[in-house]
Design an enzyme around this catalytic site. Structure first.
Site, PDB file in Angstrom:
ATOM      1  N   ALA A  56      36.298 -22.771 -28.284  1.00  0.00           N
ATOM      2  CA  ALA A  56      35.139 -22.454 -29.128  1.00  0.00           C
ATOM      3  C   ALA A  56      33.958 -23.370 -28.836  1.00  0.00           C
ATOM      4  O   ALA A  56      32.804 -22.940 -28.909  1.00  0.00           O
ATOM      5  CB  ALA A  56      35.532 -22.537 -30.601  1.00  0.00           C
ATOM      6  N   GLU A  58      32.833 -24.379 -26.131  1.00  0.00           N
ATOM      7  CA  GLU A  58      32.087 -23.926 -24.955  1.00  0.00           C
ATOM      8  C   GLU A  58      31.311 -22.621 -25.182  1.00  0.00           C
ATOM      9  O   GLU A  58      30.486 -22.229 -24.355  1.00  0.00           O
ATOM     10  CB  GLU A  58      33.041 -23.759 -23.768  1.00  0.00           C
ATOM     11  CG  GLU A  58      33.602 -25.058 -23.231  1.00  0.00           C
ATOM     12  CD  GLU A  58      34.700 -25.693 -24.081  1.00  0.00           C
ATOM     13  OE1 GLU A  58      34.884 -26.923 -23.987  1.00  0.00           O
ATOM     14  OE2 GLU A  58      35.367 -24.961 -24.858  1.00  0.00           O
ATOM     15  N   THR A  85      43.951 -32.567 -39.451  1.00  0.00           N
ATOM     16  CA  THR A  85      42.728 -33.368 -39.522  1.00  0.00           C
ATOM     17  C   THR A  85      41.533 -32.457 -39.821  1.00  0.00           C
ATOM     18  O   THR A  85      41.677 -31.240 -39.903  1.00  0.00           O
ATOM     19  CB  THR A  85      42.485 -34.103 -38.186  1.00  0.00           C
ATOM     20  OG1 THR A  85      42.157 -33.128 -37.188  1.00  0.00           O
ATOM     21  CG2 THR A  85      43.721 -34.885 -37.760  1.00  0.00           C
ATOM     22  N   HIS A  87      39.171 -31.868 -37.761  1.00  0.00           N
ATOM     23  CA  HIS A  87      38.625 -31.431 -36.473  1.00  0.00           C
ATOM     24  C   HIS A  87      38.179 -29.967 -36.503  1.00  0.00           C
ATOM     25  O   HIS A  87      37.078 -29.642 -36.050  1.00  0.00           O
ATOM     26  CB  HIS A  87      39.664 -31.639 -35.364  1.00  0.00           C
ATOM     27  CG  HIS A  87      39.264 -31.047 -34.058  1.00  0.00           C
ATOM     28  ND1 HIS A  87      38.326 -31.641 -33.237  1.00  0.00           N
ATOM     29  CD2 HIS A  87      39.644 -29.907 -33.437  1.00  0.00           C
ATOM     30  CE1 HIS A  87      38.155 -30.893 -32.166  1.00  0.00           C
ATOM     31  NE2 HIS A  87      38.947 -29.828 -32.255  1.00  0.00           N
ATOM     32  N   ARG A 126      43.340 -11.075 -39.783  1.00  0.00           N
ATOM     33  CA  ARG A 126      41.915 -10.816 -39.553  1.00  0.00           C
ATOM     34  C   ARG A 126      41.640 -10.282 -38.150  1.00  0.00           C
ATOM     35  O   ARG A 126      40.521  -9.873 -37.846  1.00  0.00           O
ATOM     36  CB  ARG A 126      41.115 -12.080 -39.812  1.00  0.00           C
ATOM     37  CG  ARG A 126      41.057 -12.396 -41.299  1.00  0.00           C
ATOM     38  CD  ARG A 126      40.610 -13.818 -41.575  1.00  0.00           C
ATOM     39  NE  ARG A 126      40.506 -14.091 -42.987  1.00  0.00           N
ATOM     40  CZ  ARG A 126      41.534 -14.344 -43.789  1.00  0.00           C
ATOM     41  NH1 ARG A 126      42.762 -14.327 -43.322  1.00  0.00           N
ATOM     42  NH2 ARG A 126      41.360 -14.589 -45.075  1.00  0.00           N
TER      43      ARG A 126
END
Length: 153
Positions: A56, A58, A85, A87, A126
């Site tokens: 993602a 990039e 985390t 992140h 999704r």
């Protein structure tokens, strides 16, 4: 009477791109298929270029380059799963912000079909299992925005 501008779902003759992240590729492939299905349904699958990037992070770089190539709209798809985390939250916020900035500065519609889910099961839902396909929804939004922008003067 006010003039009402609404987008039409007609992709014929327009140039589109899909930028897809290989990270969580099993899910992302479903999003790409959904986006392609939308373009097919609305007459635009012959002019779609698919660009695969590693993750993602990039996606905005590839999008910026595609804008220079004069595409009419870009659909971004990927899957960021929340780990232990923060992140994933930081990554998704930065990618979304970068894409919005590119779209606003260039006037090229860039739609966001990047999933940000807590679990792989949520992402699969999704990506077409239960709650529609976010790639398909992002492609329809891109088609509609191209139409809207053509009408706005």
């Amino acid at each position: 009477m006010p003039k009402i501008i609404e987008g039409k779902l007609n992709a014929t003759g327009k140039k589109y791109a899909i930028v897809a992240s290989r990270w969580n590729e099993f899910i992302t492939k479903q999003l790409v298929e959904g986006a392609l299905r939308a373009f097919r349904m609305h007459g635009g699958d012959e002019n779609v270029q698919i660009v695969w990037v590693s993750g993602a992070w990039e996606i905005p770089v590839a999008v910026r380059k595609l804008v220079e190539e004069k595409v009419d709209a870009i659909v971004c798809v990927g899957c960021i799963l929340q780990g232990a985390t923060i992140h994933a939250s930081l990554l998704s916020q930065q990618v979304m912000s970068s894409l919005a900035e590119i779209s606003i500065k260039t006037g090229v519609p860039i739609t966001y079909g990047i999933l940000t889910c807590a679990t792989q099961e949520e992402a699969l839902e999704r990506a077409g299992l239960k709650q529609g396909n976010k790639g398909e929804e992002a492609a329809r939004a891109a088609i509609e925005m191209v139409s809207v922008l053509e009408q706005v003067k």
